[in-house]
Write a protein that holds these residues in place. Structure first.
Motif, PDB file in Angstrom:
ATOM      1  N   TYR A  38       0.843  -1.193   0.000  1.00  0.00           N
ATOM      2  CA  TYR A  38       0.000   0.000   0.000  1.00  0.00           C
ATOM      3  C   TYR A  38       0.878   1.242   0.000  1.00  0.00           C
ATOM      4  O   TYR A  38       1.858   1.297   0.742  1.00  0.00           O
ATOM      5  CB  TYR A  38      -0.910  -0.005   1.226  1.00  0.00           C
ATOM      6  N   PRO A  39       0.535   2.228  -0.823  1.00  0.00           N
ATOM      7  CA  PRO A  39       1.372   3.431  -0.888  1.00  0.00           C
ATOM      8  C   PRO A  39       1.476   4.106   0.481  1.00  0.00           C
ATOM      9  O   PRO A  39       0.504   4.148   1.244  1.00  0.00           O
ATOM     10  CB  PRO A  39       0.628   4.317  -1.886  1.00  0.00           C
ATOM     11  N   GLU A  40       2.660   4.629   0.750  1.00  0.00           N
ATOM     12  CA  GLU A  40       2.884   5.319   2.013  1.00  0.00           C
ATOM     13  C   GLU A  40       3.288   6.756   1.734  1.00  0.00           C
ATOM     14  O   GLU A  40       3.813   7.055   0.664  1.00  0.00           O
ATOM     15  CB  GLU A  40       4.008   4.625   2.801  1.00  0.00           C
ATOM     16  N   ALA A  55      -5.816   8.807 -11.441  1.00  0.00           N
ATOM     17  CA  ALA A  55      -5.154   7.617 -11.978  1.00  0.00           C
ATOM     18  C   ALA A  55      -5.696   6.350 -11.354  1.00  0.00           C
ATOM     19  O   ALA A  55      -5.607   5.280 -11.944  1.00  0.00           O
ATOM     20  CB  ALA A  55      -3.655   7.714 -11.733  1.00  0.00           C
ATOM     21  N   CYS A  56      -6.256   6.469 -10.164  1.00  0.00           N
ATOM     22  CA  CYS A  56      -6.639   5.270  -9.408  1.00  0.00           C
ATOM     23  C   CYS A  56      -7.778   4.523 -10.094  1.00  0.00           C
ATOM     24  O   CYS A  56      -8.821   5.095 -10.370  1.00  0.00           O
ATOM     25  CB  CYS A  56      -7.055   5.668  -8.008  1.00  0.00           C
ATOM     26  N   PRO A  57      -7.577   3.244 -10.394  1.00  0.00           N
ATOM     27  CA  PRO A  57      -8.635   2.476 -11.055  1.00  0.00           C
ATOM     28  C   PRO A  57      -9.662   1.884 -10.096  1.00  0.00           C
ATOM     29  O   PRO A  57     -10.690   1.397 -10.539  1.00  0.00           O
ATOM     30  CB  PRO A  57      -7.849   1.353 -11.737  1.00  0.00           C
ATOM     31  N   ALA A  61     -10.649   4.047  -3.443  1.00  0.00           N
ATOM     32  CA  ALA A  61      -9.380   3.610  -2.866  1.00  0.00           C
ATOM     33  C   ALA A  61      -8.566   4.767  -2.321  1.00  0.00           C
ATOM     34  O   ALA A  61      -7.787   4.597  -1.389  1.00  0.00           O
ATOM     35  CB  ALA A  61      -8.563   2.843  -3.891  1.00  0.00           C
ATOM     36  N   ILE A  62      -8.712   5.947  -2.882  1.00  0.00           N
ATOM     37  CA  ILE A  62      -7.854   7.060  -2.448  1.00  0.00           C
ATOM     38  C   ILE A  62      -8.666   8.343  -2.445  1.00  0.00           C
ATOM     39  O   ILE A  62      -9.542   8.540  -3.293  1.00  0.00           O
ATOM     40  CB  ILE A  62      -6.606   7.166  -3.362  1.00  0.00           C
ATOM     41  N   ASP A  63      -8.441   9.163  -1.445  1.00  0.00           N
ATOM     42  CA  ASP A  63      -8.963  10.523  -1.491  1.00  0.00           C
ATOM     43  C   ASP A  63      -7.909  11.437  -0.895  1.00  0.00           C
ATOM     44  O   ASP A  63      -6.982  10.995  -0.241  1.00  0.00           O
ATOM     45  CB  ASP A  63     -10.322  10.637  -0.791  1.00  0.00           C
ATOM     46  N   HIS A  79      -9.988  -1.338  -0.465  1.00  0.00           N
ATOM     47  CA  HIS A  79     -10.388  -0.836  -1.777  1.00  0.00           C
ATOM     48  C   HIS A  79      -9.171  -0.774  -2.704  1.00  0.00           C
ATOM     49  O   HIS A  79      -9.273  -1.031  -3.885  1.00  0.00           O
ATOM     50  CB  HIS A  79     -11.000   0.553  -1.664  1.00  0.00           C
ATOM     51  N   CYS A  80      -8.030  -0.386  -2.136  1.00  0.00           N
ATOM     52  CA  CYS A  80      -6.801  -0.209  -2.929  1.00  0.00           C
ATOM     53  C   CYS A  80      -6.329  -1.557  -3.464  1.00  0.00           C
ATOM     54  O   CYS A  80      -6.313  -2.554  -2.742  1.00  0.00           O
ATOM     55  CB  CYS A  80      -5.723   0.401  -2.048  1.00  0.00           C
ATOM     56  N   ILE A  81      -5.975  -1.583  -4.758  1.00  0.00           N
ATOM     57  CA  ILE A  81      -5.508  -2.837  -5.347  1.00  0.00           C
ATOM     58  C   ILE A  81      -3.991  -2.870  -5.494  1.00  0.00           C
ATOM     59  O   ILE A  81      -3.448  -3.738  -6.154  1.00  0.00           O
ATOM     60  CB  ILE A  81      -6.175  -3.092  -6.717  1.00  0.00           C
ATOM     61  N   ARG A  82      -3.294  -1.910  -4.903  1.00  0.00           N
ATOM     62  CA  ARG A  82      -1.833  -1.863  -4.875  1.00  0.00           C
ATOM     63  C   ARG A  82      -1.234  -1.850  -6.281  1.00  0.00           C
ATOM     64  O   ARG A  82      -0.269  -2.550  -6.552  1.00  0.00           O
ATOM     65  CB  ARG A  82      -1.270  -3.054  -4.087  1.00  0.00           C
ATOM     66  N   CYS A  83      -1.866  -1.096  -7.184  1.00  0.00           N
ATOM     67  CA  CYS A  83      -1.344  -1.045  -8.542  1.00  0.00           C
ATOM     68  C   CYS A  83      -0.198  -0.059  -8.644  1.00  0.00           C
ATOM     69  O   CYS A  83       0.613  -0.146  -9.556  1.00  0.00           O
ATOM     70  CB  CYS A  83      -2.450  -0.650  -9.505  1.00  0.00           C
ATOM     71  N   GLY A  84      -0.123   0.907  -7.734  1.00  0.00           N
ATOM     72  CA  GLY A  84       0.981   1.860  -7.751  1.00  0.00           C
ATOM     73  C   GLY A  84       0.815   3.003  -8.732  1.00  0.00           C
ATOM     74  O   GLY A  84       1.731   3.798  -8.903  1.00  0.00           O
ATOM     75  N   LEU A  85      -0.348   3.113  -9.369  1.00  0.00           N
ATOM     76  CA  LEU A  85      -0.520   4.191 -10.348  1.00  0.00           C
ATOM     77  C   LEU A  85      -0.522   5.563  -9.675  1.00  0.00           C
ATOM     78  O   LEU A  85      -0.038   6.532 -10.257  1.00  0.00           O
ATOM     79  CB  LEU A  85      -1.821   3.988 -11.131  1.00  0.00           C
ATOM     80  N   CYS A  86      -1.071   5.654  -8.469  1.00  0.00           N
ATOM     81  CA  CYS A  86      -1.082   6.950  -7.789  1.00  0.00           C
ATOM     82  C   CYS A  86       0.335   7.408  -7.505  1.00  0.00           C
ATOM     83  O   CYS A  86       0.646   8.589  -7.596  1.00  0.00           O
ATOM     84  CB  CYS A  86      -1.897   6.862  -6.504  1.00  0.00           C
ATOM     85  N   VAL A  87       1.209   6.463  -7.150  1.00  0.00           N
ATOM     86  CA  VAL A  87       2.603   6.797  -6.875  1.00  0.00           C
ATOM     87  C   VAL A  87       3.246   7.375  -8.129  1.00  0.00           C
ATOM     88  O   VAL A  87       3.957   8.378  -8.088  1.00  0.00           O
ATOM     89  CB  VAL A  87       3.358   5.535  -6.409  1.00  0.00           C
TER      90      VAL A  87
END
Ligand code: SF4
Ligand code: SF4
Ligand code: SF4
Lengths: 203, 150
Positions: A38-40, A55-57, A61-63, A79-87
């Motif tokens: 999970y993004p930190e 970007a989040c699919p 998952a993110i706000d 909710h987060c699928i750990r795709c890393g797109l937000c990063v």
């Protein structure tokens, strides 16, 4: 017979063998450090660009919330699928996960956004809710009346001849406000995400 | 609880039977559960036996976002499992519906609405390691006071 029993006992009563036989043999119950978890937060300043949310699919998952220390992205586990797109999408490196930031630095890549607006002409009733709600339109023509008709062609979208027309799609910021205000689900905004090889000075 | 009873509970918690059910997933989580059976993770070395018979199971792994076909069926399946039992939600799907939780969706998450869920393992899909540690973490609690409850 007794000899073989002795041999048997000698073989199986060895502590090392018994330990190996009874205890778990592989030790996989750890997560490697390079795992994209999970993004930190890295502690860098968030500028509320909301590229992470765009970007989040994964729904919900993110706000990005306002805290006393400023804006902060918040990841919702479950909710987060750990795709890393937000990063990857964040222009300020506010989030980090696994080795994404490092490999982006070495490969010199970043994500670029563009937006496409589709109006289903058979569903569009020409009510103009989209054109009135659009915050970009609001900056160009604050006087826009209900119904979405306007005189200027600088607008992002307007209603003419009873249907919604998109005039300047390049002005769209991808907020999807129009989508949420359309009563008939006629307007759709697509966010196109593209990984580009950035020029040297961009990173 | 007598010494013998706690010993019985302890021994039982070292031998967990697991059944899994897919109530409408993309199969990503099923593959991770199967990876737990493979030699790399080898779930059986922890005394966990995976089969697909709810009548013998102690732990039920629920995978997927609950599609309409599972109305009635999942509840019946849960009732077939003898006490003591625990259900583990594997993946984002049974927790939130994951990517399928969109407007006009047919799925009906969370699965906790339909059967009681003891543990949730988020991730899309979760690592086999995370699934394994979740099963290992419920194993002692399932049988904790079974002998006195019985
Ligand atoms: S890692 Fe992916 S799913 Fe999770 S918050 Fe970031 S973009 Fe969304
Ligand atoms: S998504 Fe684009 S067109 Fe729609 S309201 Fe936002 S800026 Fe306007
Ligand atoms: S959580 Fe993700 S990987 Fe697992 S079933 Fe749902 S969509 Fe597939």
């Amino acid at each position: 017979m007794p000899l073989s029993l002795v041999y048997y006992a000698k073989e199986f009563l060895r502590g090392e063998w018994a330990r190996k036989f009874l205890a778990a043999k592989t030790a996989p119950l750890e997560i490697p450090p390079y795992f994209r978890n999970y993004p930190e937060l890295t502690g860098k300043t968030c500028t509320h660009h909301l590229f992470c949310m765009m970007a989040c699919p994964a729904p919900g998952a993110i706000d990005v919330i306002s805290t006393p220390e400023g804006w902060k992205p918040r990841i919702h586990i479950g909710h987060c699928i750990r795709c890393g797109l937000c990063v990857e999408a964040c222009p300020n490196g506010v989030l980090s996960s696994g080795r994404i930031l490092e490999s982006m630095f070495y490969d010199n890549t970043r994500l670029s956004f563009s937006f496409r607006i589709d109006v289903d002409q058979t569903k569009c009733m020409g009510c103009g809710n989209c054109a009135v709600a659009c915050p970009v339109n609001k900056l160009i023509d604050a006087q826009m009346s209900h119904g979405g008709r306007a005189s200027t062609d600088d607008l992002l979208l307007k209603v003419s001849e009873g249907k919604c027309k998109v005039l300047h799609v390049e002005k769209c910021t991808g907020c999807k406000t129009c989508e949420h205000h359309c009563p008939n689900e006629a307007i759709r905004v697509a966010r196109l995400l593209e990984a580009v090889h950035a020029p040297e000075e961009d990173i | 609880m007598t010494m013998l009873q706690s010993l019985k509970n302890f021994v039982r918690s070292k031998s967990i039977h697991v059944a899994y059910v897919d109530v409408g997933s993309c199969n990503g989580c099923d593959i991770e559960v199967l990876a737990c059976l493979a030699p790399r993770y080898d779930i059986e070395q922890y005394g966990i036996f995976v089969h697909n018979n709810p009548r013998e199971a102690d732990v039920l792994l629920v995978i997927g976002a609950y599609t309409p076909g599972w109305e009635e069926k999942l509840k019946g399946l849960w009732e077939k499992i003898p006490d003591p039992k625990a259900a583990i939600a594997i993946g984002n799907c049974p927790i939130s519906g994951c990517l399928f939780a969109r407007p006009h969706t047919l799925v009906d998450p969370p699965v906790a609405k339909h059967i009681p869920i003891a543990v949730q393992v988020p991730g899309c899909p979760p690592r086999p390691t995370e699934i394994l540690s979740a099963i290992l973490s419920v194993a002692p609690t399932v049988f904790k006071d079974y002998e006195v409850r019985k």
